[in-house]
Design a protein around this motif. Structure first.
Motif: not given
Length: 501
Positions: A7-14
């Protein structure tokens, strides 16, 4: 899903690099305080002439209180509702309190009896560890909730582990500083000034995570507090009863995924610590035939190589974890360290002493990977626990996990002396130790950590949380909450969508 099945790390999760850096400053502060009080205890013996046995008691007795205070502080932090959040008030106040108490603790009275000094330092240490716990436990818990993303959690822990390692590079120079004739009249004065410098650092740097980081579940806790304030049983909420604390403690230690992590950490870390002293003995009495000066020099270089390798391993293991997952990254890192322990048998040789610098590079994969991956896995456990119990208990999980580490270290250091005696080692014999003694020292040094690490790998095969399961747990939690996390304004709503190839 991507071609790699991740799963890709969403920008807001970074978590931004600046936020990771600030959280890492907490690791540096935390480790510096722990390393300092351990490294400076030698002053009680060399500077004040205190019996070494009493110094040993002063090193261990105050930590016994951690068995109660660590989980209790975790529980208090988890159940605190305030406008500043659950963690940040304690981090801020704990940094200031621990700095002041640590500084005062080392203003040692030189004109008192040994008994007075013992009780002065024992009581002062207990008070210091209370303040230290107030800082460290909420700081650990804060790291677990900085991001809900499976891989970003590992990156956060990689940065904090990397920055925390600098404390262990600085600590070996404390004795040199305290006994420097250029600056101080004696070690006692040197210790007082060193404590003051560490105290100032703790206040100015240790409070930064409380100021610049935000709690993901802060406003959610406030909302719950408002709802519960209208209930008749509100008086039971906080401070919570002893019964509620005990119930929460038991629930935590019975959670199987968490137990697997605790046991594996205990085995890897304390298998290493159990024979940590053997490395020096083998180098001195086997590789260099009893030459303490030359043996100590090479042991020092071995430690330096190990520290440098650990810095590199932290980010390498973090990258591997994003490719193969946390469990497999743990298997790889611990497996490489097993090879490193085995190489000691061949590389610790009088004929080619420089070869002893090879095993530390591989062994670093064990500890460097352990404290990068495991805290990230504990954060995943907190999510699964919330799904089952509807409670966020990062404080309780973090406090028990690190208490297990500290307890195991104390037991390992104590048992190490008995193991050394079991080899038949006699310091009066110098370089004339028997063949059987040298053989047993080498066997213990190699075999024990290999066995404990292998058992730890087997234990983690039972750990159930994969990347896919962690993602499913997160989706269910967000659906259960009725909104995407995080809650605070500093974070935006997110949709952890899959990456399509």
């Amino acid at each position: 899903m991507s071609t790699n099945g991740h799963y890709e790390t969403a920008a807001a999760d970074k978590v931004s690099l600046a936020q990771k850096f600030v959280y890492g400053l907490g690791a540096l502060t935390n480790n510096l305080l722990g390393a300092a009080i351990g490294s400076m205890l030698i002053v009680l013996n060399l500077g004040l002439g205190m019996n070494p046995a009493l110094v040993g008691l002063l090193a261990s007795l105050p930590r016994l209180t951690d068995a109660i205070t660590d989980p209790l502080m975790g529980y208090i932090s988890d159940h605190t509702k305030s406008r500043w959040g659950r963690r940040r008030p304690y981090i801020f106040c704990g940094a200031i309190a621990s700095a002041i108490i640590f500084t005062l603790l080392w203003q040692l009275p030189t004109d008192q009896s040994e008994t007075f000094l013992f009780w002065f330092f024992l009581l002062g240490s207990i008070i210091f560890y209370l303040a230290y716990t107030m800082y460290a436990t909420p700081w650990v818990a804060l790291g677990y909730e900085l991001t809900p993303d499976y891989h970003e959690r590992t990156r956060v822990m990689a940065v904090q582990n990397f920055m925390g390692q600098f404390a262990w590079l600085i600590a070996p120079w404390f004795l040199w500083f305290m006994q420097s004739d250029m600056f101080f009249e004696d070690m006692i004065e040197g210790a007082s000034w060193l404590a003051l410098l560490i105290g100032l650092f703790t206040i100015t740097v240790g409070i930064l995570p409380a100021i610049f980081l935000r709690e993901r579940f802060g406003k959610e806790a406030e909302a719950k507090a408002e709802i519960k304030s209208n209930k008749k049983d509100d008086a039971e909420e906080f401070p919570a009863s002893i019964g509620n604390f005990v119930k929460g403690f038991i629930t935590t230690i019975k959670f199987k995924p968490f137990l697997y992590l605790c046991v594996a950490t205990f085995l890897v870390f304390n298998g290493f610590m159990l024979v940590a002293s053997f490395q020096t003995y083998v180098i001195i009495y086997y590789v260099f035939g009893g030459d303490q000066s030359l043996g100590a020099e090479y042991a020092g270089w071995s430690g330096t190589v190990s520290a440098i390798a650990t810095f590199c391993v932290i980010f390498l293991i973090s990258k591997v974890s994003t490719i193969v997952g946390k469990r497999r990254a743990f298997f790889i890192g611990t497996g490489i360290s097993i090879i490193g322990f085995g190489l000691k048998w061949f590389c610790y040789t009088p004929e080619q002493p420089l070869l002893l610098l090879i095993p530390p590079v591989l062994i670093a994969f064990g500890l460097g990977g352990l404290f990068t991956i495991m805290p990230s896995m504990v954060a995943d456990v907190c999510d699964m626990d919330e799904l089952e119990t509807s409670q966020r208990r990062e404080g309780m999980f973090g406090s028990i996990y690190w208490w297990v580490v500290k307890l195991g270290m104390a037991l390992a250091l104590a048992a190490g002396g008995f193991l050394l005696n079991a080899t038949g080692f006699d310091v009066d014999l110098g370089g004339q130790q028997s063949t059987d003694t040298i053989f047993l020292m080498r066997i213990f040094d190699v075999v024990i950590p290999m066995i404990t690490s292998a058992i730890a790998i087997w234990m983690i095969t039972k750990y159930p949380i994969t990347e896919s399961l962690a993602h499913d747990v997160r989706e269910k939690l967000e659906l259960k909450r009725g909104k995407s996390v995080p809650i605070d304004d500093d974070y935006s709503e997110r949709d952890a969508s899959l990456v399509t190839s």
